[in-house]
Design a protein around this motif. Structure first.
Motif, PDB file in Angstrom:
ATOM      1  N   HIS A  14       0.835  -1.203   0.000  1.00  0.00           N
ATOM      2  CA  HIS A  14       0.000   0.000   0.000  1.00  0.00           C
ATOM      3  C   HIS A  14       0.867   1.248   0.000  1.00  0.00           C
ATOM      4  CE1 HIS A  14      -3.597   2.362   0.593  1.00  0.00           C
ATOM      5  NE2 HIS A  14      -2.976   3.011   1.574  1.00  0.00           N
ATOM      6  N   ASP A  15       0.432   2.259  -0.742  1.00  0.00           N
ATOM      7  CA  ASP A  15       1.090   3.561  -0.797  1.00  0.00           C
ATOM      8  C   ASP A  15       0.003   4.612  -0.798  1.00  0.00           C
ATOM      9  OD1 ASP A  15       2.561   5.850  -1.296  1.00  0.00           O
ATOM     10  OD2 ASP A  15       3.478   5.113  -3.147  1.00  0.00           O
ATOM     11  N   THR A  16      -0.038   5.464   0.233  1.00  0.00           N
ATOM     12  CA  THR A  16      -1.083   6.485   0.312  1.00  0.00           C
ATOM     13  C   THR A  16      -0.857   7.623  -0.663  1.00  0.00           C
ATOM     14  OG1 THR A  16       0.085   7.644   2.086  1.00  0.00           O
ATOM     15  CG2 THR A  16      -1.575   6.002   2.735  1.00  0.00           C
ATOM     16  N   GLY A  17       0.295   7.657  -1.304  1.00  0.00           N
ATOM     17  CA  GLY A  17       0.584   8.700  -2.269  1.00  0.00           C
ATOM     18  C   GLY A  17       1.423   9.810  -1.672  1.00  0.00           C
ATOM     19  N   PRO A  18       1.885  10.745  -2.529  1.00  0.00           N
ATOM     20  CA  PRO A  18       2.771  11.814  -2.076  1.00  0.00           C
ATOM     21  C   PRO A  18       2.127  12.674  -0.982  1.00  0.00           C
ATOM     22  CG  PRO A  18       2.660  11.756  -4.465  1.00  0.00           C
ATOM     23  CD  PRO A  18       1.619  10.813  -3.953  1.00  0.00           C
ATOM     24  N   GLY A  19       2.954  13.136  -0.077  1.00  0.00           N
ATOM     25  CA  GLY A  19       2.497  14.018   1.000  1.00  0.00           C
ATOM     26  C   GLY A  19       3.335  13.832   2.239  1.00  0.00           C
ATOM     27  N   ASN A  20       3.218  14.783   3.167  1.00  0.00           N
ATOM     28  CA  ASN A  20       3.993  14.716   4.409  1.00  0.00           C
ATOM     29  C   ASN A  20       3.550  13.582   5.315  1.00  0.00           C
ATOM     30  OD1 ASN A  20       5.702  16.808   3.784  1.00  0.00           O
ATOM     31  ND2 ASN A  20       4.338  18.358   4.627  1.00  0.00           N
ATOM     32  N   ASP A  21       2.313  13.117   5.145  1.00  0.00           N
ATOM     33  CA  ASP A  21       1.805  12.028   5.981  1.00  0.00           C
ATOM     34  C   ASP A  21       1.731  10.712   5.204  1.00  0.00           C
ATOM     35  OD1 ASP A  21      -0.167  12.891   4.299  1.00  0.00           O
ATOM     36  OD2 ASP A  21      -1.764  12.864   5.802  1.00  0.00           O
ATOM     37  N   ARG A  22       2.628  10.560   4.251  1.00  0.00           N
ATOM     38  CA  ARG A  22       2.644   9.387   3.381  1.00  0.00           C
ATOM     39  C   ARG A  22       2.922   8.122   4.186  1.00  0.00           C
ATOM     40  NH1 ARG A  22       6.111   8.965  -2.204  1.00  0.00           N
ATOM     41  NH2 ARG A  22       5.059   7.144  -3.020  1.00  0.00           N
ATOM     42  N   ILE A  23       2.207   7.061   3.840  1.00  0.00           N
ATOM     43  CA  ILE A  23       2.407   5.769   4.482  1.00  0.00           C
ATOM     44  C   ILE A  23       2.677   4.724   3.403  1.00  0.00           C
ATOM     45  CG2 ILE A  23       1.364   3.942   5.875  1.00  0.00           C
ATOM     46  CD1 ILE A  23      -0.356   6.119   7.183  1.00  0.00           C
ATOM     47  N   LEU A  24       3.774   3.990   3.585  1.00  0.00           N
ATOM     48  CA  LEU A  24       4.136   2.884   2.700  1.00  0.00           C
ATOM     49  C   LEU A  24       4.084   1.611   3.532  1.00  0.00           C
ATOM     50  CD1 LEU A  24       7.282   4.484   1.047  1.00  0.00           C
ATOM     51  CD2 LEU A  24       5.076   4.169  -0.042  1.00  0.00           C
ATOM     52  N   ILE A  25       3.413   0.594   3.026  1.00  0.00           N
ATOM     53  CA  ILE A  25       3.343  -0.681   3.732  1.00  0.00           C
ATOM     54  C   ILE A  25       4.011  -1.740   2.865  1.00  0.00           C
ATOM     55  CG2 ILE A  25       1.855  -2.463   4.718  1.00  0.00           C
ATOM     56  CD1 ILE A  25      -0.235  -0.263   5.222  1.00  0.00           C
ATOM     57  N   PHE A  26       5.088  -2.303   3.401  1.00  0.00           N
ATOM     58  CA  PHE A  26       5.829  -3.349   2.708  1.00  0.00           C
ATOM     59  C   PHE A  26       5.584  -4.675   3.405  1.00  0.00           C
ATOM     60  CE2 PHE A  26       8.231   0.471   1.679  1.00  0.00           C
ATOM     61  CZ  PHE A  26       8.467   0.306   0.323  1.00  0.00           C
ATOM     62  N   GLY A  27       5.451  -5.728   2.653  1.00  0.00           N
ATOM     63  CA  GLY A  27       5.237  -7.067   3.181  1.00  0.00           C
ATOM     64  C   GLY A  27       4.725  -7.956   2.067  1.00  0.00           C
ATOM     65  N   THR A  28       4.315  -9.141   2.418  1.00  0.00           N
ATOM     66  CA  THR A  28       3.724 -10.048   1.432  1.00  0.00           C
ATOM     67  C   THR A  28       2.366 -10.491   1.957  1.00  0.00           C
ATOM     68  OG1 THR A  28       4.710 -12.022   2.427  1.00  0.00           O
ATOM     69  CG2 THR A  28       5.994 -10.925   0.690  1.00  0.00           C
ATOM     70  N   GLN A  29       1.526 -10.948   1.055  1.00  0.00           N
ATOM     71  CA  GLN A  29       0.210 -11.438   1.469  1.00  0.00           C
ATOM     72  C   GLN A  29       0.363 -12.612   2.436  1.00  0.00           C
ATOM     73  OE1 GLN A  29      -2.810 -10.193   1.052  1.00  0.00           O
ATOM     74  NE2 GLN A  29      -1.947  -8.485  -0.126  1.00  0.00           N
ATOM     75  N   GLN A  30       1.328 -13.466   2.186  1.00  0.00           N
ATOM     76  CA  GLN A  30       1.567 -14.613   3.064  1.00  0.00           C
ATOM     77  C   GLN A  30       1.940 -14.143   4.471  1.00  0.00           C
ATOM     78  OE1 GLN A  30       4.783 -17.152   1.814  1.00  0.00           O
ATOM     79  NE2 GLN A  30       4.412 -18.656   3.415  1.00  0.00           N
ATOM     80  N   ASN A  31       2.787 -13.135   4.583  1.00  0.00           N
ATOM     81  CA  ASN A  31       3.160 -12.617   5.903  1.00  0.00           C
ATOM     82  C   ASN A  31       1.980 -11.940   6.588  1.00  0.00           C
ATOM     83  OD1 ASN A  31       5.724 -13.592   5.685  1.00  0.00           O
ATOM     84  ND2 ASN A  31       6.638 -11.646   5.072  1.00  0.00           N
ATOM     85  N   LEU A  32       1.134 -11.255   5.826  1.00  0.00           N
ATOM     86  CA  LEU A  32      -0.069 -10.646   6.411  1.00  0.00           C
ATOM     87  C   LEU A  32      -1.000 -11.724   6.954  1.00  0.00           C
ATOM     88  CD1 LEU A  32      -1.048  -7.719   4.026  1.00  0.00           C
ATOM     89  CD2 LEU A  32      -0.203  -7.580   6.374  1.00  0.00           C
ATOM     90  N   GLN A  33      -1.123 -12.810   6.222  1.00  0.00           N
ATOM     91  CA  GLN A  33      -1.955 -13.919   6.674  1.00  0.00           C
ATOM     92  C   GLN A  33      -1.424 -14.520   7.983  1.00  0.00           C
ATOM     93  OE1 GLN A  33      -2.262 -16.777   3.528  1.00  0.00           O
ATOM     94  NE2 GLN A  33      -4.499 -16.778   3.588  1.00  0.00           N
ATOM     95  N   LEU A  34      -0.118 -14.728   8.028  1.00  0.00           N
ATOM     96  CA  LEU A  34       0.505 -15.237   9.262  1.00  0.00           C
ATOM     97  C   LEU A  34       0.296 -14.270  10.424  1.00  0.00           C
ATOM     98  CD1 LEU A  34       3.934 -16.575   7.929  1.00  0.00           C
ATOM     99  CD2 LEU A  34       2.058 -17.941   8.899  1.00  0.00           C
ATOM    100  N   LEU A  35       0.410 -13.008  10.154  1.00  0.00           N
ATOM    101  CA  LEU A  35       0.217 -11.996  11.193  1.00  0.00           C
ATOM    102  C   LEU A  35      -1.223 -11.994  11.710  1.00  0.00           C
ATOM    103  CD1 LEU A  35       1.691  -9.713  12.694  1.00  0.00           C
ATOM    104  CD2 LEU A  35       0.972  -8.182  10.875  1.00  0.00           C
ATOM    105  N   SER A  36      -2.180 -12.144  10.824  1.00  0.00           N
ATOM    106  CA  SER A  36      -3.586 -12.110  11.230  1.00  0.00           C
ATOM    107  C   SER A  36      -3.993 -13.351  12.038  1.00  0.00           C
ATOM    108  CB  SER A  36      -4.493 -11.983   9.994  1.00  0.00           C
ATOM    109  OG  SER A  36      -4.461 -13.178   9.236  1.00  0.00           O
ATOM    110  N   GLN A  37      -3.238 -14.425  11.921  1.00  0.00           N
ATOM    111  CA  GLN A  37      -3.565 -15.675  12.629  1.00  0.00           C
ATOM    112  C   GLN A  37      -3.046 -15.677  14.072  1.00  0.00           C
ATOM    113  OE1 GLN A  37      -1.940 -18.757  10.185  1.00  0.00           O
ATOM    114  NE2 GLN A  37      -3.442 -18.466   8.543  1.00  0.00           N
ATOM    115  N   HIS A  38      -2.220 -14.746  14.450  1.00  0.00           N
ATOM    116  CA  HIS A  38      -1.634 -14.740  15.783  1.00  0.00           C
ATOM    117  C   HIS A  38      -2.214 -13.598  16.625  1.00  0.00           C
ATOM    118  CE1 HIS A  38       1.275 -17.879  14.992  1.00  0.00           C
ATOM    119  NE2 HIS A  38       1.414 -17.356  13.791  1.00  0.00           N
ATOM    120  N   ARG A  39      -2.443 -13.879  17.882  1.00  0.00           N
ATOM    121  CA  ARG A  39      -3.018 -12.886  18.802  1.00  0.00           C
ATOM    122  C   ARG A  39      -1.974 -11.900  19.299  1.00  0.00           C
ATOM    123  NH1 ARG A  39      -6.994 -16.596  22.504  1.00  0.00           N
ATOM    124  NH2 ARG A  39      -7.970 -17.607  20.739  1.00  0.00           N
ATOM    125  N   ASN A  40      -0.737 -12.340  19.470  1.00  0.00           N
ATOM    126  CA  ASN A  40       0.288 -11.482  20.070  1.00  0.00           C
ATOM    127  C   ASN A  40       0.959 -10.670  19.024  1.00  0.00           C
ATOM    128  OD1 ASN A  40      -0.429 -12.640  22.402  1.00  0.00           O
ATOM    129  ND2 ASN A  40       1.305 -14.055  22.499  1.00  0.00           N
TER     130      ASN A  40
END
Length: 183
Positions: free
Chosen positions: A157-183
């Motif tokens: 994800h990239d919110t686009g140019p600006g001072n409050d820009r947010i870039l999210i790097f990762g993979t779908q597989q890592n996001l899935q693993l992250l969502s499966q864990h409570r901690n």
């Protein structure tokens, strides 16, 4: 036989009979070279016409130090390591290990230290990498950093140019693993 290598700054270095020379001057007929140890040695030589492998060499003065028979091997291995740093994603330690394992015992004694070779590699990667952005408005993530080596999306994800820009790097597989864990 005369051998030519590229220097760190894109120039040429001449290796001849165990000595290294740097270019001093050039005209239409000759290239003038001086010993790379110019502080302690005043040796000079000329290459006739175009300095190509096997070029005619004319020695103008003698060296004040002994030759280094491993010079070509050491410089070649260091250059290969620097090239690998720019063209692969191998770990710096892996490139250094391969470099040290590929030289003869005599050349190993003349190699730069492990920390020096690591510094060379990091410097090469800094020079070869993308330019540092001046601000968040002009910054664009190069395409090679938007995907993984397997071809999966890495810039999620990239919110686009600006001072409050947010870039999210990762993979779908890592996001899935992250969502499966409570901690």
């Amino acid at each position: 036989m005369a051998r030519f290598l590229e220097t760190e700054r894109g120039g040429r270095k001449l290796l001849y009979d165990g000595y290294a020379y740097v270019k001093e001057a050039e005209n239409t007929l000759k290239t003038h070279w001086k010993c790379e140890k110019k502080r302690i040695c005043k040796a000079r030589l000329h290459t006739i016409l175009n300095p190509m492998p096997g070029a005619d060499v004319e020695i103008r003065s003698e060296h004040t130090h002994p030759p280094d028979p491993t010079l070509y091997e050491v410089i070649s291995v260091v250059n290969v390591a620097k090239n690998r740093a720019c063209t692969t994603h191998e770990a710096t330690s892996e490139i250094v290990t391969v470099a040290f394992n590929s030289v003869s015992p005599a050349a190993a004694a003349q190699m730069p230290t492990q920390s020096t070779l690591q510094r060379f590699i990091r410097r090469q990667r800094t020079v070869a990498g993308p330019a540092q952005p001046n601000n968040l408005f002009d910054f664009e993530v190069p395409a090679q950093y938007q995907i993984t080596n397997d071809g999966d999306a890495f810039l999620l994800h990239d919110t686009g140019p600006g001072n409050d820009r947010i870039l999210i790097f990762g993979t779908q597989q890592n996001l899935q693993l992250l969502s499966q864990h409570r901690n």
